[in-house]
Scaffold this motif. Structure first.
Motif, mmCIF file in Angstrom:
data_model
loop_
_atom_site.group_PDB
_atom_site.id
_atom_site.type_symbol
_atom_site.label_atom_id
_atom_site.label_comp_id
_atom_site.label_asym_id
_atom_site.label_seq_id
_atom_site.Cartn_x
_atom_site.Cartn_y
_atom_site.Cartn_z
ATOM 1 N N GLY A 168 0.826 -1.202 0.000
ATOM 2 C CA GLY A 168 0.000 0.000 0.000
ATOM 3 C C GLY A 168 0.861 1.253 0.000
ATOM 4 O O GLY A 168 1.746 1.446 -0.851
ATOM 5 N N GLU A 223 4.077 2.660 -2.188
ATOM 6 C CA GLU A 223 4.011 3.993 -2.819
ATOM 7 C C GLU A 223 5.169 4.881 -2.358
ATOM 8 O O GLU A 223 5.758 5.611 -3.150
ATOM 9 N N PRO A 231 -2.535 -3.600 -1.773
ATOM 10 C CA PRO A 231 -3.706 -4.392 -1.368
ATOM 11 C C PRO A 231 -4.923 -3.550 -0.986
ATOM 12 O O PRO A 231 -5.872 -4.079 -0.413
ATOM 13 N N GLU A 232 -4.920 -2.254 -1.300
ATOM 14 C CA GLU A 232 -6.005 -1.378 -0.837
ATOM 15 C C GLU A 232 -7.382 -1.855 -1.264
ATOM 16 O O GLU A 232 -8.378 -1.598 -0.601
ATOM 17 N N GLY A 289 -3.728 5.545 -2.689
ATOM 18 C CA GLY A 289 -4.027 6.982 -2.569
ATOM 19 C C GLY A 289 -2.799 7.865 -2.570
ATOM 20 O O GLY A 289 -2.900 9.077 -2.460
HETATM 21 N N1 CO8 Z 1 -2.026 -0.207 9.492
HETATM 22 C C1 CO8 Z 1 -2.120 -0.373 10.823
HETATM 23 N N2 CO8 Z 1 -1.631 -1.434 11.477
HETATM 24 C C2 CO8 Z 1 -1.035 -2.387 10.753
HETATM 25 C C3 CO8 Z 1 -0.908 -2.294 9.347
HETATM 26 C C4 CO8 Z 1 -1.430 -1.126 8.710
HETATM 27 N N3 CO8 Z 1 -1.303 -0.921 7.385
HETATM 28 N N4 CO8 Z 1 -0.267 -3.393 8.893
HETATM 29 C C5 CO8 Z 1 -0.013 -4.155 9.971
HETATM 30 N N5 CO8 Z 1 -0.464 -3.546 11.087
HETATM 31 C C6 CO8 Z 1 -0.400 -4.043 12.470
HETATM 32 C C7 CO8 Z 1 -1.427 -5.122 12.731
HETATM 33 O O1 CO8 Z 1 -2.681 -4.558 13.021
HETATM 34 C C8 CO8 Z 1 -0.796 -5.829 13.918
HETATM 35 O O2 CO8 Z 1 -1.039 -5.055 15.070
HETATM 36 P P1 CO8 Z 1 -1.730 -5.742 16.389
HETATM 37 O O3 CO8 Z 1 -0.711 -6.751 16.816
HETATM 38 O O4 CO8 Z 1 -1.884 -4.600 17.311
HETATM 39 O O5 CO8 Z 1 -2.984 -6.364 15.916
HETATM 40 C C9 CO8 Z 1 0.696 -5.738 13.617
HETATM 41 O O6 CO8 Z 1 0.854 -4.675 12.683
HETATM 42 C C10 CO8 Z 1 1.256 -7.002 12.985
HETATM 43 O O7 CO8 Z 1 0.468 -7.299 11.831
HETATM 44 P P2 CO8 Z 1 -0.185 -8.747 11.589
HETATM 45 O O8 CO8 Z 1 -0.506 -9.413 12.897
HETATM 46 O O9 CO8 Z 1 -1.306 -8.565 10.632
HETATM 47 O O10 CO8 Z 1 1.057 -9.491 10.913
HETATM 48 P P3 CO8 Z 1 1.016 -10.698 9.895
HETATM 49 O O11 CO8 Z 1 2.412 -11.177 9.771
HETATM 50 O O12 CO8 Z 1 -0.042 -11.687 10.256
HETATM 51 O O13 CO8 Z 1 0.555 -10.040 8.487
HETATM 52 C C11 CO8 Z 1 0.578 -8.342 6.762
HETATM 53 C C12 CO8 Z 1 1.396 -9.097 7.852
HETATM 54 C C13 CO8 Z 1 0.240 -9.309 5.652
HETATM 55 C C14 CO8 Z 1 1.484 -7.255 6.227
HETATM 56 C C15 CO8 Z 1 -0.703 -7.763 7.396
HETATM 57 O O14 CO8 Z 1 -0.347 -7.040 8.560
HETATM 58 C C16 CO8 Z 1 -1.452 -6.830 6.486
HETATM 59 O O15 CO8 Z 1 -2.146 -7.296 5.591
HETATM 60 N N6 CO8 Z 1 -1.357 -5.501 6.735
HETATM 61 C C17 CO8 Z 1 -2.112 -4.500 6.020
HETATM 62 C C18 CO8 Z 1 -1.578 -4.298 4.623
HETATM 63 C C19 CO8 Z 1 -2.431 -3.279 3.894
HETATM 64 O O16 CO8 Z 1 -3.595 -3.478 3.648
HETATM 65 N N7 CO8 Z 1 -1.805 -2.144 3.530
HETATM 66 C C20 CO8 Z 1 -2.489 -1.069 2.835
HETATM 67 C C21 CO8 Z 1 -2.992 -0.067 3.816
HETATM 68 S S1 CO8 Z 1 -3.970 1.199 3.067
HETATM 69 C C22 CO8 Z 1 -2.849 2.228 2.377
HETATM 70 O O17 CO8 Z 1 -1.669 2.053 2.511
HETATM 71 C C23 CO8 Z 1 -3.393 3.386 1.597
HETATM 72 C C24 CO8 Z 1 -2.294 4.325 1.175
HETATM 73 C C25 CO8 Z 1 -2.831 5.665 0.937
HETATM 74 C C26 CO8 Z 1 -1.753 6.704 1.184
HETATM 75 C C27 CO8 Z 1 -2.159 7.936 1.857
HETATM 76 C C28 CO8 Z 1 -2.896 7.726 3.171
HETATM 77 C C29 CO8 Z 1 -2.527 8.608 4.300
#
Ligand code: CO8
Length: 256
Positions: free
Chosen positions: A108, A112, A131-132, A140
């Motif tokens: 994401g 970027e 993955p958004e 974004g």
């Molecule tokens: N935001 C907030 N917290 C996150 C994020 C995230 N993007 N990614 C991971 N974390 C946190 C988890 O919530 C978790 O915290 P907690 O232990 O408190 O629950 C901790 O990090 C560890 O993560 P996981 O337990 O999920 O770890 P895994 O090894 O099981 O999975 C992954 C790793 C596959 C990376 C998984 O964490 C994941 O899918 N993360 C989200 C990825 C994602 O969707 N990214 C896109 C986000 S949207 C975006 O980026 C839009 C951009 C726009 C730009 C401008 C905006 C301001």
């Protein structure tokens, strides 16, 4: 400014900025992005610095913008508070070369952010993705534009519409990253590249970076005209004399 979510260090003429919010896989919250913008601007303003490395942890460069921080935002909030424009694009305004050294997840906003840098070098553990779509939104911070320019329409559609991840090998083959490095050597290699650049003529380096970036903003004819004009302008610099004289005298140039 005191930093809590990034670590800044200087090695000779290279600045290294490390994203350091490990428990959230370096999710790019507003505070982190504010600190990053300040650190980038400080490195850019420091005449002793010739190149900047931006990196994360072995597990994650950054897993995206902070979903927990964004979850409750409403459109009026986002219209009034330019939370993307405020900090996210700062890396694209930096004059010195910025190298993204990516290990683990660059997803994401993390992908970027890496794409806003001047080059991406990847550890063999790197995973890139937008993955958004899985969150009911779209990239974004430039993902639909920069990824498409980097890897072409078909692969960008594949990544952005399915939200799948791409490993380092696929990313290099597609042209998203310039080199793949064994994870344990990522920072050593990043410093070698940054150190090489930092030892060159800062004027030539800045203008070369600007000229390559023109390729993304203008027509071929305009871009070539810009390149020609700036190439010729470099003949007014002492570094051009030094570089060419050193070659003829069979010695290393001294651009200090
Ligand atoms: N935001 C907030 N917290 C996150 C994020 C995230 N993007 N990614 C991971 N974390 C946190 C988890 O919530 C978790 O915290 P907690 O232990 O408190 O629950 C901790 O990090 C560890 O993560 P996981 O337990 O999920 O770890 P895994 O090894 O099981 O999975 C992954 C790793 C596959 C990376 C998984 O964490 C994941 O899918 N993360 C989200 C990825 C994602 O969707 N990214 C896109 C986000 S949207 C975006 O980026 C839009 C951009 C726009 C730009 C401008 C905006 C301001």
């Amino acid at each position: 400014m005191t930093y809590e979510m990034i670590i800044t260090e200087t090695h000779g003429s290279v600045a290294q900025i490390t994203l350091n919010r490990p428990r959230a896989l370096n999710a790019l919250c507003d505070q982190l992005m504010t600190e990053l913008a300040a650190a980038l601007r400080a490195a850019d303003a420091d005449p002793a610095i010739g190149a900047i490395i931006l990196t994360g942890s072995p597990r994650a460069f950054a897993a995206g913008a902070d979903i927990k921080e964004m979850q409750d935002k409403t459109y009026p909030d986002t219209a009034l508070d330019d939370f993307i424009g405020r900090n996210w694009e700062v890396v694209t305004t930096i004059r010195k070369p910025v190298i993204a050294a990516v290990a683990g997840y660059a997803l994401g906003g993390g992908c970027e952010l890496a794409m806003m840098c001047d080059m991406i070098i990847a550890a063999d553990t790197a995973q890139f993705g937008q993955p958004e779509i899985n969150l009911g939104v779209i990239p974004g911070a430039g993902g639909t534009q920069r990824l498409t320019r980097a890897i072409g329409k078909s692969k960008a559609m594949d990544m952005i519409l399915t939200g799948r991840m791409m490993d380092a090998t696929e990313a290099e083959r597609a042209g998203l990253v310039s080199r793949i490095i064994p994870a344990a050597d990522l920072l050593t290699e990043a410093h070698k590249i940054a150190g090489t650049i930092a030892a060159l003529s800062p004027v030539a380096v800045t203008i070369a970076k600007r000229s390559v970036n023109r390729a993304f903003e203008t027509t071929l004819a305009e871009g070539i005209a810009y390149e020609r004009a700036t190439f010729l302008a470099l003949f007014g610099t002492p570094h051009q004399r030094e570089g060419m004289t050193a070659f003829i005298e069979k010695r290393k140039p001294d651009f200090a």
